[in-house]
Design a protein around this motif. Structure first.
Motif, mmCIF file in Angstrom:
data_model
loop_
_atom_site.group_PDB
_atom_site.id
_atom_site.type_symbol
_atom_site.label_atom_id
_atom_site.label_comp_id
_atom_site.label_asym_id
_atom_site.label_seq_id
_atom_site.Cartn_x
_atom_site.Cartn_y
_atom_site.Cartn_z
ATOM 1 N N GLY A 159 0.832 -1.197 0.000
ATOM 2 C CA GLY A 159 0.000 0.000 0.000
ATOM 3 C C GLY A 159 0.859 1.237 0.000
ATOM 4 N N GLY A 160 0.205 2.373 0.148
ATOM 5 C CA GLY A 160 0.944 3.617 0.248
ATOM 6 C C GLY A 160 0.930 4.444 -1.010
ATOM 7 N N SER A 161 1.777 5.471 -1.016
ATOM 8 C CA SER A 161 1.777 6.458 -2.084
ATOM 9 C C SER A 161 3.084 6.442 -2.860
ATOM 10 C CB SER A 161 1.542 7.853 -1.502
ATOM 11 O OG SER A 161 2.691 8.326 -0.818
ATOM 12 N N SER A 162 3.138 7.290 -3.853
ATOM 13 C CA SER A 162 4.285 7.312 -4.766
ATOM 14 C C SER A 162 5.471 8.103 -4.224
ATOM 15 C CB SER A 162 3.850 7.928 -6.106
ATOM 16 O OG SER A 162 3.355 9.249 -5.895
ATOM 17 N N ILE A 163 5.243 9.085 -3.362
ATOM 18 C CA ILE A 163 6.279 10.061 -3.023
ATOM 19 C C ILE A 163 7.507 9.449 -2.338
ATOM 20 C CG2 ILE A 163 6.755 12.240 -1.846
ATOM 21 C CD1 ILE A 163 4.825 12.406 -4.235
ATOM 22 N N PRO A 164 7.363 8.505 -1.383
ATOM 23 C CA PRO A 164 8.569 7.967 -0.728
ATOM 24 C C PRO A 164 9.510 7.210 -1.664
ATOM 25 C CG PRO A 164 6.620 7.492 0.569
ATOM 26 C CD PRO A 164 6.140 7.987 -0.761
ATOM 27 N N HIS A 165 9.056 6.884 -2.866
ATOM 28 C CA HIS A 165 9.889 6.143 -3.807
ATOM 29 C C HIS A 165 10.674 7.061 -4.743
ATOM 30 C CE1 HIS A 165 7.748 2.694 -2.311
ATOM 31 N NE2 HIS A 165 6.607 3.197 -2.707
ATOM 32 N N HIS A 197 0.799 11.765 2.235
ATOM 33 C CA HIS A 197 2.080 11.702 1.518
ATOM 34 C C HIS A 197 3.225 12.078 2.460
ATOM 35 C CE1 HIS A 197 0.523 10.996 -2.496
ATOM 36 N NE2 HIS A 197 -0.285 12.032 -2.417
ATOM 37 N N ALA A 198 3.027 13.162 3.210
ATOM 38 C CA ALA A 198 4.068 13.610 4.129
ATOM 39 C C ALA A 198 4.304 12.593 5.238
ATOM 40 C CB ALA A 198 3.692 14.968 4.714
ATOM 41 N N MET A 199 3.221 11.962 5.735
ATOM 42 C CA MET A 199 3.373 10.912 6.751
ATOM 43 C C MET A 199 4.235 9.772 6.219
ATOM 44 S SD MET A 199 1.753 11.419 9.668
ATOM 45 C CE MET A 199 0.475 12.481 10.359
ATOM 46 N N GLU A 200 4.034 9.417 4.954
ATOM 47 C CA GLU A 200 4.816 8.323 4.378
ATOM 48 C C GLU A 200 6.279 8.709 4.190
ATOM 49 O OE1 GLU A 200 2.928 4.705 2.898
ATOM 50 O OE2 GLU A 200 3.265 5.953 1.114
ATOM 51 N N VAL A 201 6.527 9.946 3.780
ATOM 52 C CA VAL A 201 7.914 10.402 3.702
ATOM 53 C C VAL A 201 8.547 10.319 5.088
ATOM 54 C CG1 VAL A 201 9.415 12.380 3.251
ATOM 55 C CG2 VAL A 201 7.511 11.886 1.700
ATOM 56 N N LEU A 202 7.856 10.849 6.083
ATOM 57 C CA LEU A 202 8.342 10.792 7.461
ATOM 58 C C LEU A 202 8.662 9.369 7.884
ATOM 59 C CD1 LEU A 202 8.636 12.108 10.364
ATOM 60 C CD2 LEU A 202 6.213 11.566 10.660
ATOM 61 N N GLN A 203 7.699 8.459 7.714
ATOM 62 C CA GLN A 203 7.868 7.104 8.226
ATOM 63 C C GLN A 203 8.921 6.324 7.451
ATOM 64 O OE1 GLN A 203 6.583 6.386 11.070
ATOM 65 N NE2 GLN A 203 7.602 4.396 11.099
ATOM 66 N N SER A 204 9.048 6.581 6.150
ATOM 67 C CA SER A 204 10.050 5.863 5.347
ATOM 68 C C SER A 204 11.469 6.208 5.780
ATOM 69 C CB SER A 204 9.866 6.174 3.857
ATOM 70 O OG SER A 204 10.211 7.527 3.560
ATOM 71 N N ILE A 205 11.652 7.368 6.416
ATOM 72 C CA ILE A 205 12.956 7.749 6.957
ATOM 73 C C ILE A 205 13.091 7.292 8.404
ATOM 74 C CG2 ILE A 205 14.501 9.679 7.439
ATOM 75 C CD1 ILE A 205 14.002 9.187 4.463
ATOM 76 N N VAL A 206 12.084 7.573 9.217
ATOM 77 C CA VAL A 206 12.157 7.285 10.652
ATOM 78 C C VAL A 206 12.318 5.791 10.931
ATOM 79 C CG1 VAL A 206 10.786 7.314 12.777
ATOM 80 C CG2 VAL A 206 10.911 9.357 11.365
ATOM 81 N N GLU A 207 11.690 4.944 10.120
ATOM 82 C CA GLU A 207 11.742 3.507 10.374
ATOM 83 C C GLU A 207 13.144 2.923 10.207
ATOM 84 O OE1 GLU A 207 8.938 2.064 7.496
ATOM 85 O OE2 GLU A 207 10.423 1.931 5.889
ATOM 86 N N ARG A 208 14.056 3.703 9.650
ATOM 87 C CA ARG A 208 15.416 3.204 9.434
ATOM 88 C C ARG A 208 16.319 3.415 10.643
ATOM 89 N NH1 ARG A 208 16.822 5.074 3.201
ATOM 90 N NH2 ARG A 208 14.661 5.364 2.523
ATOM 91 N N ARG A 209 15.799 4.049 11.700
ATOM 92 C CA ARG A 209 16.662 4.265 12.854
ATOM 93 C C ARG A 209 16.999 2.928 13.533
ATOM 94 N NH1 ARG A 209 11.466 5.276 14.086
ATOM 95 N NH2 ARG A 209 10.657 5.147 16.220
#
Length: 370
Positions: A159-165, A197-209
């Motif tokens: 699922g999700g959006s295009s922006i984090p890719h 979209h912004a939530m997905e950008v946030l989470q795609s970075i934060v989850e890498r900690r």
């Protein structure tokens, strides 16, 4: 030997709310039909449209490709005209004429689409991969039901959006994300539709900690009335240095502080269980791309923007379409399903927060993955 190796393409049912110019159905499904000079690796064999608006493209596209437009979702899944059921399902419940609730959310039929899809798959004793565009549902209880229903059946899900890719400009060394503590994301547009979209950008970075995701303690959304977001910045309640660093990656911005051109932005505040703080500032007109900046744990800031096309042909949707095809062919999820559940909850409870005008504790979002 896989279907793609043997020359038999994966058969896909496309279930959409509407298919018109520049809709998500156009820029994703259209590519799977060979538009935008895209060469699909899967075959769309059936189509269901929930609505047929002025400017509809579905009828012409279906006729051109010899694809039946089905009366029901179950009929599209069974695909009897192909000699058997489909191998994958594309769900795009975005755009269309649907009501809004009192919190300003559009009541897209995402749960209904999935329920009818699962009913057909259960009838056929199948568990094929499913892609569902953007967040799972406007209501978190619906989203949780959807997540559990697919988990119970062992259905591969994306699922999700295009922006984090989209590519990051400039590139960011992923090792700097391991010790991330505070992050700010810049967004624009509608609080739910573009806030996701912004939530997905946030989470795609934060989850890498380091240690992976541990979940969200609380959320709050400030609607941007009477300069409240800038007043909170002046009180030190959110990091101006991250905002200015993120904006430094945008070309040709006005050479003034954004508070001059954007007196009333909105602000999301996300408190993670491990102490990480996430902020999303949503502008109305400053810029149409997403960017971010974070403290890397060493006292330094990393910043980048997501290089998404603002005009047709929207190359970030080409990236997403290719990822969807990889997923359909391999049945391997490119990131955990829990990301989509968590970001759905983050945007849903944020809209609740705005409506209630208070911070909300979110024990429902103590979701771990990584």
């Amino acid at each position: 030997m896989s279907d793609s190796e043997s020359g038999n393409k994966i058969k896909v049912a496309a279930i959409v709310t509407e298919y018109r110019y520049n809709s998500h159905a156009d820029v994703i499904l259209g590519r799977l039909l060979g538009d935008f000079d895209y060469r699909p690796r899967v075959e769309v064999v059936s189509l269901y449209t929930d609505q047929v608006p002025d400017g509809d493209m579905s009828r012409e596209a279906a006729s051109r490709h010899g694809i039946p437009i089905c009366e029901t979702i179950g009929e599209a899944i069974r695909a009897i005209h192909t000699g058997g059921p489909v191998d994958a399902v594309l769900l795009i419940a975005e755009h269309g004429d649907y009501p809004h609730n009192e919190k300003g959310q559009i009541l897209y039929p995402r749960r209904r689409f999935l329920e009818e899809t699962l009913a057909a798959l259960d009838e056929l004793s199948l568990a094929v991969p499913i892609f569902s565009d953007k967040h799972l549902a406007y209501d978190y209880e619906d989203a949780l039901w959807m997540y559990n229903a697919m988990k119970e059946r062992g259905i591969p899900f994306l699922g999700g959006s295009s922006i984090p890719h989209a590519d990051l400009v400039p590139a960011v060394d992923p090792s700097r994300m391991l010790s991330l503590r505070d992050i700010l994301v810049i967004g624009n547009g509608g609080l739910e539709s573009y806030g996701f979209h912004a939530m997905e950008v946030l989470q795609s970075i934060v989850e890498r900690r380091r240690g992976g995701e541990t979940g969200v303690r609380s959320v709050q959304l400030f609607g941007g009335e009477q300069g409240e977001v800038w007043a909170a910045m002046d009180r030190g309640e959110w990091p101006e240095d991250l905002l200015l660093s993120a904006l430094s990656t945008y070309p040709d911005l006005p050479q003034v502080h954004p508070r001059v051109s954007e007196p009333n932005p909105a602000l999301f505040v996300i408190d993670y269980l491990d102490g990480t703080k996430g902020y999303i500032i949503m502008f109305k007109r400053l810029h149409e791309q997403w960017g971010f900046a974070f403290h890397d744990g060493q006292g330094e800031i990393a910043a980048a923007r997501c290089n998404s096309d603002l005009d047709r042909p929207f190359k970030h949707f080409e990236r997403l379409t290719s990822i969807i095809e990889d997923f359909f062919i391999t049945q391997v999820e490119p990131f955990p399903m829990e990301r989509t559940l968590l970001t759905t909850g983050m945007i849903s409870f944020s809209m609740d927060s705005l409506y209630a005008r208070t911070k909300l504790e979110t024990p429902q979002l103590h979701i771990k993955y990584g």
